[in-house]
Write a protein that holds these residues in place. Structure first.
Motif, mmCIF file in Angstrom:
data_model
loop_
_atom_site.group_PDB
_atom_site.id
_atom_site.type_symbol
_atom_site.label_atom_id
_atom_site.label_comp_id
_atom_site.label_asym_id
_atom_site.label_seq_id
_atom_site.Cartn_x
_atom_site.Cartn_y
_atom_site.Cartn_z
ATOM 1 N N SER A 194 36.829 -53.870 -8.617
ATOM 2 C CA SER A 194 36.773 -54.689 -9.825
ATOM 3 C C SER A 194 36.086 -53.877 -10.917
ATOM 4 O O SER A 194 34.920 -53.479 -10.759
ATOM 5 C CB SER A 194 35.984 -55.977 -9.559
ATOM 6 O OG SER A 194 35.535 -56.558 -10.771
ATOM 7 N N LYS A 196 35.140 -55.018 -13.656
ATOM 8 C CA LYS A 196 34.055 -55.880 -14.132
ATOM 9 C C LYS A 196 32.796 -55.665 -13.290
ATOM 10 O O LYS A 196 31.685 -55.553 -13.821
ATOM 11 C CB LYS A 196 34.477 -57.352 -14.068
ATOM 12 C CG LYS A 196 33.390 -58.324 -14.499
ATOM 13 C CD LYS A 196 33.822 -59.771 -14.298
ATOM 14 C CE LYS A 196 32.694 -60.743 -14.653
ATOM 15 N NZ LYS A 196 33.072 -62.149 -14.387
ATOM 16 N N ALA A 197 32.973 -55.602 -11.967
ATOM 17 C CA ALA A 197 31.828 -55.395 -11.076
ATOM 18 C C ALA A 197 31.210 -54.023 -11.293
ATOM 19 O O ALA A 197 29.976 -53.875 -11.306
ATOM 20 C CB ALA A 197 32.262 -55.549 -9.626
ATOM 21 N N ASP A 199 31.311 -52.279 -14.053
ATOM 22 C CA ASP A 199 30.620 -52.328 -15.339
ATOM 23 C C ASP A 199 29.269 -53.028 -15.231
ATOM 24 O O ASP A 199 28.297 -52.644 -15.907
ATOM 25 C CB ASP A 199 31.481 -53.060 -16.375
ATOM 26 C CG ASP A 199 32.716 -52.267 -16.797
ATOM 27 O OD1 ASP A 199 32.742 -51.049 -16.535
ATOM 28 O OD2 ASP A 199 33.648 -52.874 -17.360
ATOM 29 N N SER A 200 29.203 -54.042 -14.373
ATOM 30 C CA SER A 200 27.943 -54.788 -14.218
ATOM 31 C C SER A 200 26.846 -53.926 -13.616
ATOM 32 O O SER A 200 25.658 -54.237 -13.742
ATOM 33 C CB SER A 200 28.168 -56.024 -13.339
ATOM 34 O OG SER A 200 28.324 -55.661 -11.971
ATOM 35 N N LEU A 201 27.255 -52.848 -12.960
ATOM 36 C CA LEU A 201 26.286 -51.911 -12.381
ATOM 37 C C LEU A 201 25.952 -50.787 -13.358
ATOM 38 O O LEU A 201 25.188 -49.879 -13.021
ATOM 39 C CB LEU A 201 26.847 -51.310 -11.087
ATOM 40 C CG LEU A 201 27.173 -52.283 -9.949
ATOM 41 C CD1 LEU A 201 27.854 -51.545 -8.793
ATOM 42 C CD2 LEU A 201 25.908 -52.982 -9.456
ATOM 43 N N ASP A 202 26.570 -50.867 -14.546
ATOM 44 C CA ASP A 202 26.410 -49.813 -15.551
ATOM 45 C C ASP A 202 26.783 -48.470 -14.933
ATOM 46 O O ASP A 202 26.059 -47.472 -15.045
ATOM 47 C CB ASP A 202 24.967 -49.780 -16.079
ATOM 48 C CG ASP A 202 24.842 -48.907 -17.327
ATOM 49 O OD1 ASP A 202 25.860 -48.749 -18.046
ATOM 50 O OD2 ASP A 202 23.745 -48.362 -17.568
ATOM 51 N N LYS A 218 23.179 -48.624 -6.060
ATOM 52 C CA LYS A 218 23.045 -49.607 -7.144
ATOM 53 C C LYS A 218 23.604 -50.956 -6.721
ATOM 54 O O LYS A 218 23.008 -52.012 -6.972
ATOM 55 C CB LYS A 218 23.799 -49.128 -8.390
ATOM 56 C CG LYS A 218 23.057 -48.124 -9.256
ATOM 57 C CD LYS A 218 23.846 -47.893 -10.554
ATOM 58 C CE LYS A 218 23.045 -47.048 -11.534
ATOM 59 N NZ LYS A 218 23.764 -46.901 -12.825
ATOM 60 N N LYS A 222 21.777 -54.953 -5.880
ATOM 61 C CA LYS A 222 22.219 -56.212 -6.473
ATOM 62 C C LYS A 222 22.845 -57.144 -5.435
ATOM 63 O O LYS A 222 23.495 -58.134 -5.780
ATOM 64 C CB LYS A 222 23.217 -55.942 -7.600
ATOM 65 C CG LYS A 222 22.563 -55.321 -8.829
ATOM 66 C CD LYS A 222 23.382 -55.598 -10.076
ATOM 67 C CE LYS A 222 22.645 -55.157 -11.340
ATOM 68 N NZ LYS A 222 23.366 -55.551 -12.571
ATOM 69 N N GLY A 305 33.378 -60.516 -4.410
ATOM 70 C CA GLY A 305 32.258 -59.718 -4.904
ATOM 71 C C GLY A 305 31.235 -59.344 -3.858
ATOM 72 O O GLY A 305 30.144 -58.890 -4.183
ATOM 73 N N ASP A 327 39.127 -62.916 -14.056
ATOM 74 C CA ASP A 327 38.414 -61.896 -14.828
ATOM 75 C C ASP A 327 37.972 -60.716 -13.963
ATOM 76 O O ASP A 327 37.083 -59.954 -14.327
ATOM 77 C CB ASP A 327 37.196 -62.520 -15.522
ATOM 78 C CG ASP A 327 36.191 -63.100 -14.529
ATOM 79 O OD1 ASP A 327 36.522 -63.216 -13.323
ATOM 80 O OD2 ASP A 327 35.066 -63.434 -14.964
#
Length: 480
Positions: A194, A196-197, A199-202, A218, A222, A305, A327
């Motif tokens: 994903s 999105k996933a 990106d959420s970890l930068d 990382k 989370k 996720g 998403d």
């Protein structure tokens, strides 16, 4: 493999094999039925009388003959095939078409091959896939060259073979010029995730293994595992592992493995990649319980996720459509390498024909089976497949005017990035039992579950490959 790895039934036997291997009760797990699937007993069935060859009927199909089509009911579903059957029925209104879909290809069709009355067209896919090498070696298949040399369904001035993606014809060849298999889907194998996933970890998709471990660390902080996979069917692991081996060591390493060459599995690239994957287990980056999950369960956990990465083929977008969030921003990447010393660049990916269609040599109406394939290779049928199942076909095109889904768009981008750096391991086509039951269940699954080390896995696999190389009961193939 396309969705050739799938099976939602028959788990009991596979689980028994896995547990037996774990307990040391079996040294070489196998499926004897698969290796013996091409027994040539039976007197056969009478052939349909050939029809007249015309511009609209270039293969000379008997327009009143029955045509039987058996499809593997896997990740692509059956609607696309049913739609193509309707076109056949429209073109040959006096003909009767018998269509069936099953996940039990081998157990359903083995008796019919033995009796000499197989269907006219088969999608030989799934966990119960009949061994292609055995079928070819025992002359159980029809040479599809007449289909390839016939005019395409759309353009009488263009042969079917000239409408196909690069490599499709060659994949259907085992020894010389005859083409025994038509791989209908065009599958992009790799690491799915994903965006999105991520990106959420930068984080960006990792290109080196050190970066992969950093991203997994990382994710773990989370509460997300780095990886999961189909633990009950660990022959999914090669979808990203094999192209990684090719990236690290070069194409020749994969060719040597396919050719069953002595010590091919002892190449340093294999060792490096096995140790890299084992590190995911050792560092706790694999989703807990993964060895007990089937492909649907692992994909569901990933879609929810619980894990960031999963090795898979492009059918996953359709197969997991009911659990992937809107998403999710599905993406696929070529496998991460080791470091800058890799022989091939980042972007090296495994992409090839999947969903193997065959016409048995003892089919009553082989011309009908080939004509059904000719219809499926039209632009309209190809577009229908791509729109409905979110995957490309062997037809070189078929995407214009279609709004590409995230996974499909990402797969097309991955192919563009790869350019000429596309690898195509053939082990799963040439030696099905070796690839699935021995290498997959007997070694890779055991290694990723932590029950054997990379060195032990390599030793086991080399042993399995050596046994196959010495086995005079099977036909052997080599890259030309």
């Amino acid at each position: 493999m396309g969705s050739t790895a799938h099976d939602r039934e028959g788990v009991g036997r596979r689980e028994l094999i896995r547990r037996s291997a774990a307990l040391g009760l079996v040294a070489v797990p196998g499926m004897g039925l698969l290796s013996a699937c091409a027994s040539s007993g039976g007197d056969g069935q009478s052939k349909a009388k050939a029809g007249e060859k015309t511009t609209k009927n270039p293969l000379g199909v008997n327009n009143t003959a029955k045509m039987e089509f058996v499809l593997f009911d896997g990740g692509f579903g059956k609607e696309y095939a049913q739609d193509a059957v309707k076109i056949y029925e429209k073109d040959f209104p006096k003909a009767t078409v018998k269509f069936a879909a099953t996940q039990k290809i081998q157990s359903t069709l083995q008796p019919r091959f033995n009796q000499g009355n197989p269907p006219d067209l088969i999608d030989n896919s799934g966990a119960e896939q009949m061994d292609m090498g055995v079928l070819v070696g025992k002359s159980q298949l029809t040479d599809l060259t007449p289909l390839l040399d016939a005019p395409s369904y759309d353009d009488p001035n263009k042969k079917v073979r000239d409408t196909l993606r690069p490599g499709i014809v060659e994949m259907g060849q085992f020894d010389g010029k005859p083409v025994w298999i038509l791989y209908y889907a065009y599958t992009v194998y790799g690491v799915w995730y994903s965006q999105k996933a991520l990106d959420s970890l930068d984080a960006e998709y990792p290109k080196t293994w050190d970066e992969m471990l950093q991203v997994c660390a990382k994710a773990k902080k989370k509460g997300m595992a780095g990886w999961t996979y189909a633990g009950k069917y660990p022959y999914y692991i090669p979808f990203s592992l094999y192209p990684m081996i090719g990236k690290v060591g070069g194409r020749d390493v994969l060719d040597a493995i396919d050719n069953l060459e002595p010590n091919a599995w002892k190449h340093p690239a294999v060792k490096a990649c096995f140790e890299a994957y084992y590190e995911l287990y050792k560092k706790g980056y694999v989703l807990k319980g993964t060895p007990g999950l089937d492909h649907i369960q692992s994909q569901t956990a990933w879609a929810k996720g619980e894990a960031l990465f999963i090795p898979n083929g492009s059918w996953v977008e359709n197969e997991s459509a009911n659990v992937i969030p809107k998403d999710f921003d599905l993406a696929v990447s070529a496998p991460t390498g080791i470091d800058s010393s890799d022989k091939m660049p980042f972007g090296t990916i495994w992409a090839s024909g999947g969903e193997p269609f065959i016409v048995p040599s003892k089919a009553a109406n082989p011309e009908g089976g080939m004509e059904q394939l000719r219809i499926m290779l039209s632009e309209a049928s190809s577009k229908n497949f791509t729109a409905k199942v979110k995957s490309l076909t062997a037809y070189n095109g078929g995407t214009s005017g279609i709004e590409l889904t995230p996974g499909l768009k990402s797969g097309v981008a991955a192919l563009q990035l790869a350019g000429a750096n596309v690898v195509n391991p053939r082990l799963q086509d040439w030696y099905v039992q070796l690839e699935k039951e021995k290498i997959g269940v007997g070694a890779l699954g055991e290694m990723m579950a932590g029950r054997i080390t990379p060195a032990e896995a390599i030793k086991k696999i080399q042993g399995f490959a050596d046994e196959a190389a010495k086995d005079t009961t099977i036909k052997h193939y080599k890259h030309q």
